[in-house]
Design a protein around this motif. Structure first.
Motif, PDB file in Angstrom:
ATOM      1  N   LEU A 105       6.507  -3.303   2.412  1.00  0.00           N
ATOM      2  CA  LEU A 105       6.078  -2.932   1.068  1.00  0.00           C
ATOM      3  C   LEU A 105       6.586  -1.531   0.756  1.00  0.00           C
ATOM      4  O   LEU A 105       6.404  -0.607   1.561  1.00  0.00           O
ATOM      5  CB  LEU A 105       4.552  -2.980   0.988  1.00  0.00           C
ATOM      6  N   VAL A 106       7.213  -1.376  -0.389  1.00  0.00           N
ATOM      7  CA  VAL A 106       7.766  -0.078  -0.773  1.00  0.00           C
ATOM      8  C   VAL A 106       7.591   0.098  -2.273  1.00  0.00           C
ATOM      9  O   VAL A 106       7.583  -0.889  -3.023  1.00  0.00           O
ATOM     10  CB  VAL A 106       9.251   0.022  -0.366  1.00  0.00           C
TER      11      VAL A 106
ATOM     12  N   LEU B 178      14.674   0.817   1.920  1.00  0.00           N
ATOM     13  CA  LEU B 178      14.412   0.077   3.150  1.00  0.00           C
ATOM     14  C   LEU B 178      15.739  -0.252   3.806  1.00  0.00           C
ATOM     15  O   LEU B 178      16.778  -0.324   3.122  1.00  0.00           O
ATOM     16  CB  LEU B 178      13.666  -1.238   2.865  1.00  0.00           C
ATOM     17  N   ARG B 179      15.690  -0.490   5.108  1.00  0.00           N
ATOM     18  CA  ARG B 179      16.871  -0.992   5.808  1.00  0.00           C
ATOM     19  C   ARG B 179      16.466  -2.225   6.600  1.00  0.00           C
ATOM     20  O   ARG B 179      15.610  -2.151   7.483  1.00  0.00           O
ATOM     21  CB  ARG B 179      17.500   0.044   6.736  1.00  0.00           C
ATOM     22  N   LEU B 180      17.118  -3.324   6.285  1.00  0.00           N
ATOM     23  CA  LEU B 180      16.884  -4.566   7.008  1.00  0.00           C
ATOM     24  C   LEU B 180      17.888  -4.683   8.144  1.00  0.00           C
ATOM     25  O   LEU B 180      19.042  -4.250   8.015  1.00  0.00           O
ATOM     26  CB  LEU B 180      17.033  -5.770   6.077  1.00  0.00           C
TER      27      LEU B 180
ATOM     28  N   SER C 208      17.038   2.763  -4.138  1.00  0.00           N
ATOM     29  CA  SER C 208      16.639   2.617  -5.547  1.00  0.00           C
ATOM     30  C   SER C 208      16.073   1.230  -5.812  1.00  0.00           C
ATOM     31  O   SER C 208      16.447   0.550  -6.780  1.00  0.00           O
ATOM     32  CB  SER C 208      17.846   2.881  -6.462  1.00  0.00           C
ATOM     33  N   LEU C 209      15.172   0.822  -4.971  1.00  0.00           N
ATOM     34  CA  LEU C 209      14.630  -0.538  -5.074  1.00  0.00           C
ATOM     35  C   LEU C 209      13.868  -0.734  -6.372  1.00  0.00           C
ATOM     36  O   LEU C 209      13.184   0.164  -6.869  1.00  0.00           O
ATOM     37  CB  LEU C 209      13.728  -0.826  -3.880  1.00  0.00           C
TER      38      LEU C 209
ATOM     39  N   VAL D  38      10.341  -8.590   1.520  1.00  0.00           N
ATOM     40  CA  VAL D  38      10.463  -7.278   0.886  1.00  0.00           C
ATOM     41  C   VAL D  38       9.662  -7.314  -0.407  1.00  0.00           C
ATOM     42  O   VAL D  38       9.896  -8.168  -1.266  1.00  0.00           O
ATOM     43  CB  VAL D  38      11.935  -6.925   0.594  1.00  0.00           C
ATOM     44  N   THR D  39       8.702  -6.417  -0.527  1.00  0.00           N
ATOM     45  CA  THR D  39       7.882  -6.338  -1.719  1.00  0.00           C
ATOM     46  C   THR D  39       7.999  -4.943  -2.308  1.00  0.00           C
ATOM     47  O   THR D  39       7.736  -3.958  -1.619  1.00  0.00           O
ATOM     48  CB  THR D  39       6.410  -6.651  -1.416  1.00  0.00           C
ATOM     49  N   VAL D  40       8.411  -4.874  -3.559  1.00  0.00           N
ATOM     50  CA  VAL D  40       8.566  -3.602  -4.254  1.00  0.00           C
ATOM     51  C   VAL D  40       7.465  -3.506  -5.310  1.00  0.00           C
ATOM     52  O   VAL D  40       7.359  -4.378  -6.176  1.00  0.00           O
ATOM     53  CB  VAL D  40       9.947  -3.478  -4.902  1.00  0.00           C
ATOM     54  N   SER D  41       6.665  -2.466  -5.217  1.00  0.00           N
ATOM     55  CA  SER D  41       5.549  -2.296  -6.143  1.00  0.00           C
ATOM     56  C   SER D  41       5.854  -1.206  -7.163  1.00  0.00           C
ATOM     57  O   SER D  41       6.702  -0.335  -6.931  1.00  0.00           O
ATOM     58  CB  SER D  41       4.281  -1.942  -5.373  1.00  0.00           C
TER      59      SER D  41
END
Length: 116
Positions: free
Chosen positions: A11-12, A18-20, A84-85, A112-115
């Motif tokens: 969560l970001v 993030l880096r996968l 810059s998600l 991946v969850t971007v809030s």
């Protein structure tokens, strides 16, 4: 056929990074063309980025300039750096390996969850 395991999701907040990582098994990892796909709820799986065995890269228009795919064959690992998600980047991200000699392989996916 290579076995793939993704990690690094989470969560970001929007604007974050993030880096996968995608770790593969087998001694011929370097011969595979690798890619990251994603699938958001209610949508089809889509190609995010790809990297050939020779290192050539390709990106979806929606992530160009924000995401970077790379690979370290000595570690049997491919990465997806995401900067810059945006909220619309929220999805399950899947690693994919292709080689003309064997069936393609998929990882189990990482969320991946971007809030906002």
């Amino acid at each position: 056929q290579v076995q793939l395991v993704e990690s690094g999701g989470g969560l970001v907040q929007a604007g974050g990074s993030l880096r996968l990582s995608c770790a593969g098994s087998g001694s011929i990892f370097g011969l595979y063309n690798m890619a990251w796909y994603r699938q958001a709820p209610g949508k089809q799986r889509e190609l995010v980025a790809s990297i050939t065995s020779g290192g050539s890269t390709n990106y979806a228009d929606s992530v160009k300039g924000r995401f970077t795919i790379s690979r370290v064959n000595a570690k049997n690992t491919v990465y997806l750096g995401m900067n810059s998600l945006k909220i619309e980047d929220t999805a399950v991200y899947y690693c994919n390996a292709k080689n003309s000699l064997v069936p393609e392989s998929w990882g189990q996916g990482t969320q991946v969850t971007v809030s906002s």
